[in-house]
Scaffold this motif. Structure first.
Motif, PDB file in Angstrom:
ATOM      1  N   VAL A 155      21.638  58.610 -32.413  1.00  0.00           N
ATOM      2  CA  VAL A 155      22.853  58.565 -31.594  1.00  0.00           C
ATOM      3  C   VAL A 155      23.515  59.942 -31.565  1.00  0.00           C
ATOM      4  O   VAL A 155      23.930  60.432 -30.508  1.00  0.00           O
ATOM      5  CB  VAL A 155      23.818  57.488 -32.125  1.00  0.00           C
ATOM      6  CG1 VAL A 155      25.199  57.625 -31.480  1.00  0.00           C
ATOM      7  CG2 VAL A 155      23.252  56.095 -31.869  1.00  0.00           C
ATOM      8  N   ALA A 156      23.616  60.582 -32.742  1.00  0.00           N
ATOM      9  CA  ALA A 156      24.229  61.908 -32.790  1.00  0.00           C
ATOM     10  C   ALA A 156      23.399  62.936 -32.030  1.00  0.00           C
ATOM     11  O   ALA A 156      23.934  63.771 -31.292  1.00  0.00           O
ATOM     12  CB  ALA A 156      24.397  62.337 -34.248  1.00  0.00           C
ATOM     13  N   ALA A 157      22.077  62.880 -32.177  1.00  0.00           N
ATOM     14  CA  ALA A 157      21.203  63.844 -31.513  1.00  0.00           C
ATOM     15  C   ALA A 157      21.277  63.720 -30.001  1.00  0.00           C
ATOM     16  O   ALA A 157      21.129  64.720 -29.275  1.00  0.00           O
ATOM     17  CB  ALA A 157      19.768  63.654 -31.995  1.00  0.00           C
ATOM     18  N   GLN A 158      21.517  62.522 -29.491  1.00  0.00           N
ATOM     19  CA  GLN A 158      21.589  62.307 -28.048  1.00  0.00           C
ATOM     20  C   GLN A 158      23.011  62.438 -27.501  1.00  0.00           C
ATOM     21  O   GLN A 158      23.238  62.261 -26.297  1.00  0.00           O
ATOM     22  CB  GLN A 158      20.999  60.941 -27.692  1.00  0.00           C
ATOM     23  CG  GLN A 158      19.518  60.832 -28.016  1.00  0.00           C
ATOM     24  CD  GLN A 158      18.887  59.567 -27.475  1.00  0.00           C
ATOM     25  OE1 GLN A 158      19.484  58.851 -26.669  1.00  0.00           O
ATOM     26  NE2 GLN A 158      17.660  59.285 -27.898  1.00  0.00           N
ATOM     27  N   GLY A 159      23.969  62.737 -28.360  1.00  0.00           N
ATOM     28  CA  GLY A 159      25.329  62.963 -27.913  1.00  0.00           C
ATOM     29  C   GLY A 159      26.069  61.724 -27.478  1.00  0.00           C
ATOM     30  O   GLY A 159      27.080  61.815 -26.770  1.00  0.00           O
ATOM     31  N   ALA A 160      25.619  60.547 -27.910  1.00  0.00           N
ATOM     32  CA  ALA A 160      26.316  59.311 -27.571  1.00  0.00           C
ATOM     33  C   ALA A 160      27.468  59.102 -28.552  1.00  0.00           C
ATOM     34  O   ALA A 160      27.370  59.448 -29.729  1.00  0.00           O
ATOM     35  CB  ALA A 160      25.361  58.127 -27.625  1.00  0.00           C
ATOM     36  N   ALA A 161      28.567  58.544 -28.059  1.00  0.00           N
ATOM     37  CA  ALA A 161      29.752  58.335 -28.889  1.00  0.00           C
ATOM     38  C   ALA A 161      29.699  56.957 -29.546  1.00  0.00           C
ATOM     39  O   ALA A 161      29.554  55.936 -28.859  1.00  0.00           O
ATOM     40  CB  ALA A 161      31.015  58.461 -28.054  1.00  0.00           C
ATOM     41  N   VAL A 162      29.803  56.911 -30.864  1.00  0.00           N
ATOM     42  CA  VAL A 162      29.852  55.639 -31.594  1.00  0.00           C
ATOM     43  C   VAL A 162      31.154  54.928 -31.243  1.00  0.00           C
ATOM     44  O   VAL A 162      32.238  55.522 -31.299  1.00  0.00           O
ATOM     45  CB  VAL A 162      29.754  55.863 -33.108  1.00  0.00           C
ATOM     46  CG1 VAL A 162      29.931  54.557 -33.865  1.00  0.00           C
ATOM     47  CG2 VAL A 162      28.420  56.511 -33.461  1.00  0.00           C
ATOM     48  N   SER A 163      31.067  53.659 -30.882  1.00  0.00           N
ATOM     49  CA  SER A 163      32.243  52.935 -30.392  1.00  0.00           C
ATOM     50  C   SER A 163      32.680  51.785 -31.300  1.00  0.00           C
ATOM     51  O   SER A 163      33.555  51.010 -30.929  1.00  0.00           O
ATOM     52  CB  SER A 163      31.964  52.384 -28.988  1.00  0.00           C
ATOM     53  OG  SER A 163      30.848  51.508 -28.996  1.00  0.00           O
TER      54      SER A 163
END
Length: 275
Positions: A155-163
């Motif tokens: 998730v961090a590597a793909q730049g997605a925001a944890v919600s």
């Protein structure tokens, strides 16, 4: 002149039975200094008593015979490492035993009642990165931590925001057969591309009865029991995977006493459902 002891005298001096000494001879752990080729009569040197004392103490610490052999054959550096590793395992086992004793005392003091807070909650559908596999219950804790680490990294590597907090879905077979389908997920905003075990997933909406379990996995059965009893008394349980939400876990603190996990039991809510 070398001093020898008969197997009987060596047994008395070492507090190891004759049967045990014969077994140790057969496996090469404690070999007599001399064996008569005709009678099989065993004799031991007096200085072998020190080895016998070491072996006896290792066995009192539940060290396997194969490991004792490896310790005795190792050089001093490796020997200390092996002994230290075994002592660490014993401390861990002692900790588990102490926790089990404390939990049993709590159960005996509290009786069958458990008045922990339980709430009914509507959980909306969320998009997430997820890993789904068939998991043995015995491996579930290690599997969960590994899967969470992989998910957060992707998730961090793909730049997605944890919600939201990470969670898990556990099929009935995980509990009834100790082997079944488990899904661990991290809710996130933005698309997640499949990498390794990680896939994009939609975690469906659900109605849950929720209880918070304080601490690590040990003792979670008490929270599950309280939740199951609540559902039986107050509402209608429905088919569907059990959910867990990891509010505070190993990523946040190394102290399991600080961990907090919400456990959710799928229910059909009615107007009369209340605590």
């Amino acid at each position: 002149m070398t001093a020898y002891l008969s197997i009987g005298d060596f047994s008395r001096a070492s507090h190891l039975t004759v049967k045990t000494l014969r077994h140790y001879h057969r496996i090469g752990l404690l070999v007599p200094a001399d064996v008569d080729p005709h009678t099989g009569y065993r004799r031991y040197r007096a200085d072998q008593l020190a080895v016998a004392q070491v072996v006896r103490r290792f066995r009192r610490l539940d060290m396997p015979l194969e490991e004792i052999q490896a310790v005795l054959a190792a050089d001093p550096g490796s020997r200390n490492e092996r002994i230290g590793a075994h002592l660490d395992r014993l401390r861990e086992q002692l900790g588990r035993t102490q926790r089990a004793v404390d939990e049993l005392r709590d159960l005996l003091a509290a009786g069958a009642s458990d008045d922990r807070a339980i709430e009914l909650r509507s959980v909306p559908e969320v998009s997430a990165a997820a890993i789904t596999e068939i998991v043995d219950a015995a491996d579930s804790v290690a599997w969960l931590q590994g899967a969470l680490g992989e998910l957060y990294a992707i998730v961090a590597a793909q730049g997605a925001a944890v919600s939201g907090p990470a969670g898990g879905l556990y099929a009935d077979e995980v509990f009834t057969e100790h082997r079944g389908e488990a899904t661990v997920f991290v809710p996130c905003r933005g698309p997640v591309r499949a990498v390794g075990r990680v896939r994009a997933a939609t975690v469906p909406a659900v109605e849950l009865a929720v209880a918070t379990h304080p601490g690590g996995p040990d003792g979670a059965d008490r929270t599950y029991a309280a939740l199951g009893a609540y559902v039986a008394r107050h509402t209608l349980g429905v088919p569907g995977p059990i959910r867990e939400y990891y509010l505070v876990g190993a990523r946040d603190t190394a102290d399991p006493a600080q961990w907090r996990t919400e456990i959710g039991w799928p229910v059909f809510r009615t107007g009369g459902a209340a605590r």
